[in-house]
Design an enzyme around this catalytic site. Sequence first.
Site, PDB file in Angstrom:
ATOM      1  N   LEU A   1      33.179  33.567  34.813  1.00 58.72           N
ATOM      2  CA  LEU A   1      34.164  32.513  35.044  1.00 58.72           C
ATOM      3  C   LEU A   1      34.293  32.243  36.537  1.00 58.72           C
ATOM      4  CD1 LEU A   1      36.659  30.727  34.272  1.00 58.72           C
ATOM      5  CD2 LEU A   1      38.030  32.819  34.346  1.00 58.72           C
TER       6      LEU A   1
ATOM      7  N   GLU B   1      53.153  36.543  52.218  1.00 57.12           N
ATOM      8  CA  GLU B   1      52.593  35.848  53.383  1.00 57.12           C
ATOM      9  C   GLU B   1      53.050  34.389  53.445  1.00 57.12           C
ATOM     10  OE1 GLU B   1      50.480  36.834  55.976  1.00 57.12           O
ATOM     11  OE2 GLU B   1      50.827  38.897  55.353  1.00 57.12           O
TER      12      GLU B   1
ATOM     13  N   GLY C   1      39.983  37.709  38.002  1.00 56.57           N
ATOM     14  CA  GLY C   1      40.042  38.683  39.089  1.00 56.57           C
ATOM     15  C   GLY C   1      40.261  40.089  38.562  1.00 56.57           C
TER      16      GLY C   1
ATOM     17  N   SER D   1      52.372  35.452  47.199  1.00 56.56           N
ATOM     18  CA  SER D   1      52.315  36.433  48.278  1.00 56.56           C
ATOM     19  C   SER D   1      53.480  36.258  49.241  1.00 56.56           C
ATOM     20  CB  SER D   1      51.001  36.291  49.046  1.00 56.56           C
ATOM     21  OG  SER D   1      51.020  37.085  50.222  1.00 56.56           O
TER      22      SER D   1
ATOM     23  N   TYR E   1      45.455  32.373  54.659  1.00 57.37           N
ATOM     24  CA  TYR E   1      45.757  32.964  53.350  1.00 57.37           C
ATOM     25  C   TYR E   1      47.164  32.555  52.893  1.00 57.37           C
ATOM     26  CZ  TYR E   1      46.767  36.682  49.925  1.00 57.37           C
ATOM     27  OH  TYR E   1      47.130  37.379  48.800  1.00 57.37           O
TER      28      TYR E   1
ATOM     29  N   GLN F   1      42.059  45.403  42.632  1.00 58.48           N
ATOM     30  CA  GLN F   1      43.086  46.429  42.450  1.00 58.48           C
ATOM     31  C   GLN F   1      44.082  46.035  41.354  1.00 58.48           C
ATOM     32  OE1 GLN F   1      45.929  48.456  45.604  1.00 58.48           O
ATOM     33  NE2 GLN F   1      46.798  46.485  45.056  1.00 58.48           N
TER      34      GLN F   1
END
Length: 316
Positions: A57, A127, A8, A125, A149, A12
């Site tokens: 990947l 969350e 990733g 997270s 999520y 950001q």
Amino acid sequence: MKTALICGVSGQDGAYLAKLLLEKGYKVFGGSRDAQMASFGNLSRLGIRQKINFVSLSINDFRSVLQTILKVKPDEIYNLAGQSSVGLSFEQPVETLESISIGTLNLLEAIRFSDLPIRFYNAGSSECFGDTGSLAADEMTPFRPRSPYGVAKAAAFWQVANYREAYQLHASTGILFNHESPLRPERFVTQKIVAAACRIANGSREILTLGNIDIARDWGWAPDYVEAMWLMLQQANADDYVIATGQTNKLRDFINIVFETVGLNWQDHVQIDLSLFRPTDISEGHANPRKAEDKLGWIARYKMEEVGRFMINDAN
């Protein structure tokens, strides 16, 4: 020289982490589904694109993950991949669960199978906690996620904890609260607000349409938070940490700071659209990052007010 693999790397956090690791003398490999075709715009913005070794990947494909690990032989792997939008997870719940939960499991199993002494960071997270009311969540707060999520991140968290306990992997999860920067895409509400405020300040007559602006979050500065990720993998023992500023503000406070910075009254330029409210949402997010301070020596340097101004200044 240490070698790090960032899954990733184009997002950001991946971009800021890559910059940090390069500054620390690492050889950095960046994983992307199609490294030949990806633009890596965030890395270009930070001036580091040419310094990254890119590898194709797919973390949803165990064979791809294992081949990459055996080829790169990284000292550290940072899992920042997977679907990253809470709002989008309601529209794409299956893709969200697979990219986050199955992707994390593939990485853990490939590390175990490789038998290499790899240290692993997993992006958790806030969350996962769901709505804790005014309670400041710490590492012992139960998970009650309220979005696909959050459910996916909770599953990944327990996978990491299980592999750490069962197979003695050096695997840690950072339970990160909201953290922003100019590298955020506009589907994230903070960047949507900043971009609109700048356009309006430059003469646009548009009205900014938002959902629930009475939600409250702990907002921090993304470059601060990637340092916490790195610190976790420098510890003798792997563990999980809440990473946050410890300060909570309403979204309307962020809106006010942003519009005030460009010399406008936000109430003249914002309207609420009930269709933008999520099916289930977290009304307040409060954090207790004391463990990170005590064990990692990490404290957030910037709070919501500075974050809003930094984003405006970069946009201008």
